[in-house]
Design an enzyme around this catalytic site. Structure first.
Site, PDB file in Angstrom:
ATOM      1  N   ASP A 109       0.845  -1.190   0.000  1.00 59.28           N
ATOM      2  CA  ASP A 109       0.000   0.000   0.000  1.00 59.28           C
ATOM      3  C   ASP A 109       0.881   1.241   0.000  1.00 59.28           C
ATOM      4  O   ASP A 109       2.069   1.173   0.327  1.00 59.28           O
ATOM      5  CB  ASP A 109      -0.949   0.005   1.194  1.00 59.28           C
ATOM      6  CG  ASP A 109      -0.226   0.151   2.529  1.00 59.28           C
ATOM      7  OD1 ASP A 109       0.768  -0.579   2.743  1.00 59.28           O
ATOM      8  OD2 ASP A 109      -0.643   0.985   3.356  1.00 59.28           O
ATOM      9  N   GLU A 174       0.132  -0.660   5.831  1.00 60.54           N
ATOM     10  CA  GLU A 174       1.164  -0.061   6.668  1.00 60.54           C
ATOM     11  C   GLU A 174       1.049   1.457   6.703  1.00 60.54           C
ATOM     12  O   GLU A 174       1.300   2.092   7.729  1.00 60.54           O
ATOM     13  CB  GLU A 174       2.547  -0.477   6.156  1.00 60.54           C
ATOM     14  CG  GLU A 174       3.697  -0.171   7.116  1.00 60.54           C
ATOM     15  CD  GLU A 174       4.261   1.241   6.972  1.00 60.54           C
ATOM     16  OE1 GLU A 174       4.993   1.692   7.866  1.00 60.54           O
ATOM     17  OE2 GLU A 174       3.956   1.907   5.943  1.00 60.54           O
TER      18      GLU A 174
END
Length: 469
Positions: A109, A174
């Site tokens: 991500d 994250e």
């Protein structure tokens, strides 16, 4: 008569050739991942994060190395109704003949792009300019994903036999707090168990010198709301006698630092360790000081950045200038972000900061706190065999010994890895450099750093494949 086993030098040479041969494909695959706008923040389309996870899983399956490759999700900790986190990828391969198992971590991500007008290239269109690849996630951390992938391919191409145990965990949230991380570890504890954990989410000293990250500050962040009035009132009628919330917030926030800009909160600690040379002129250049601005704090620059606490106000909710009527503001909310020195628990630092704010609230202002997040700092045991092996691999891949460096930022989930896998040796590496601008417009990856990071990991894995745990 049997053929002699290839020498260590010959195997290292084969690994280097495999990395060089596979590098163009690695850059191309990184570009494909950058094109997927996998922003994990709630305001963005979660389908892109799912597409990114699927793409990473296909790349890992394509290596032919793993026993299993799965896209998995876990419940977010502290969220109601069993809300699941973004999809992560988990690939596993069992060790053979007593070889160690290595867990490779990265995240797929990315941060939001921000204002595209501030980008020199299109954020989600990978663009090579000179020796750098530009794009959101090009460095943080899709390059970490592909560095693992390329190192594994080089290992598979050269190892005979391949007996090293491998687990790959590519997280999907994250950049938005890793809310399901702890539950993912618990749900997949057996699959993730390893002798060595490599976290590819840090940086390097410069484009020619590697880092082994040996210290990370912890983090604590929360919203602070300061309230002084039940409603807005005319500033001409009541100003000068009635305390507005903006005045109270400014006075309160100013107590957090002394005249040098150092944190002035009792109960926060400072880690004592040597630091390499890095002067204030280098700081000014790296942090883009405007003319006339000088540094804050005391002690060496890197001591301030790595081993001292810091407090930053990262956002303010208050009337905008466009909506600034002549009224006393009744309530102001600010976002406070604190970095915690290695050696102090994040919860203890948070409690000290909250106690300071409550003790210094001016004019009897009411304080409330919300959206509290935190993560503990981290110190690496550099005497472990894995750290020694990693430093040697860096030296051989880069032609320079690594700097053992601290990082001013935080990777809070590492404390969870330590808790769940206390016997594992954790190595924090990365593909970034001082010009990467992770999280900012014009994020980029230095392609020379990328190649050397891949070679470092491939050498490390190849050498561990030849050794028993």
């Amino acid at each position: 008569m049997t053929d002699a086993a290839p020498s260590a030098e010959s195997q290292d040479h084969s690994i280097a050739e495999a990395v060089a041969g596979g590098f163009p494909a690695a850059v191309a695959e990184l570009g494909k991942l950058v094109r997927i706008p996998s922003v994990s923040w709630p305001a963005f389309d979660a389908a892109h994060v799912a597409a990114s996870a699927d793409a990473v899983a296909e790349l890992l399956r394509g290596t032919g190395v793993f026993d299993t490759v799965e896209v998995k999700r876990a419940q977010k900790a502290g969220f109601p109704d069993g809300e699941l986190g973004h999809p992560a990828v988990l690939a596993t391969r069992a060790a053979r003949n007593g070889r160690p198992t290595v867990l490779l971590y990265a995240h797929h991500d990315v941060q939001p792009p921000g204002d595209e007008a501030n980008w020199q290239t299109t954020p989600f269109e990978p663009t090579v300019v000179g020796d750098r690849l530009y794009g959101r996630g090009a460095a943080d951390d899709k390059a970490g994903v592909v560095s693992h992938l390329a190192a594994i391919r080089a290992l598979a191409e050269t190892a005979d036999p391949l007996e090293l145990g491998l687990s790959v965990f590519i997280e999907g949230e994250e950049e938005h707090g890793s809310h399901s991380f702890v539950n993912f570890l618990e749900d997949n504890r057996d699959a993730l168990a390893a002798d060595v954990i490599v976290v590819a989410d840090s940086d390097n000293w410069d484009t020619e010198t590697p880092n082994l990250t040996v210290a990370l500050r912890g983090a604590c962040a929360f919203n602070l709301t300061v309230t002084t009035l039940g409603h807005a009132s005319h500033s001409g009628m009541w100003g000068g006698a009635a305390p507005d919330a903006m005045l109270a917030a400014i006075k309160l926030l100013s107590t957090l630092w002394d005249e040098n800009g150092s944190v002035a909160v009792s109960g926060l600690t400072h880690h004592d360790a040597p630091t390499p040379p890095f002067d204030e002129a280098e700081l000014a250049a790296s942090a883009a000081f405007v003319d006339g601005v000088r540094a804050i704090g005391t002690g060496s620059v890197l001591d301030r950045l790595w081993f001292q606490p810091s407090i930053t106000v990262t956002g303010i909710d208050a009337p905008s200038i466009a909506n600034a009527s002549n009224t006393l503001v009744p309530s102001v909310t600010v976002r406070i972000s604190m970095r915690v020195a290695p050696g102090q628990a994040s919860d203890d630092a948070r409690d000290a900061l909250l106690a300071h704010l409550e003790a210094n609230a001016p004019f009897g202002a009411q304080l409330s706190f919300s959206d509290i997040e935190g993560g503990d700092p981290f110190l690496v045991d550099t005497d472990g065999w894995a750290a020694q092996a990693a430093k040697q691999a860096m030296t051989d891949a880069w032609g320079k010994a690594p700097v053992e460096a601290g990082i001013g930022g935080s990777i809070p989930f590492i404390a969870d890895l330590v808790r769940v896998f206390p016997d594992a040796q954790i190595l924090v590496t990365g593909v970034e450099d001082p010009d990467t601008r992770a999280h900012s417009p014009n994020e980029s990856l230095h392609l020379g750093v990328f190649r050397r990071a891949i070679l470092t990991e491939a050498l490390l894995l190849s050498r561990l494949n030849r050794n028993q745990a």
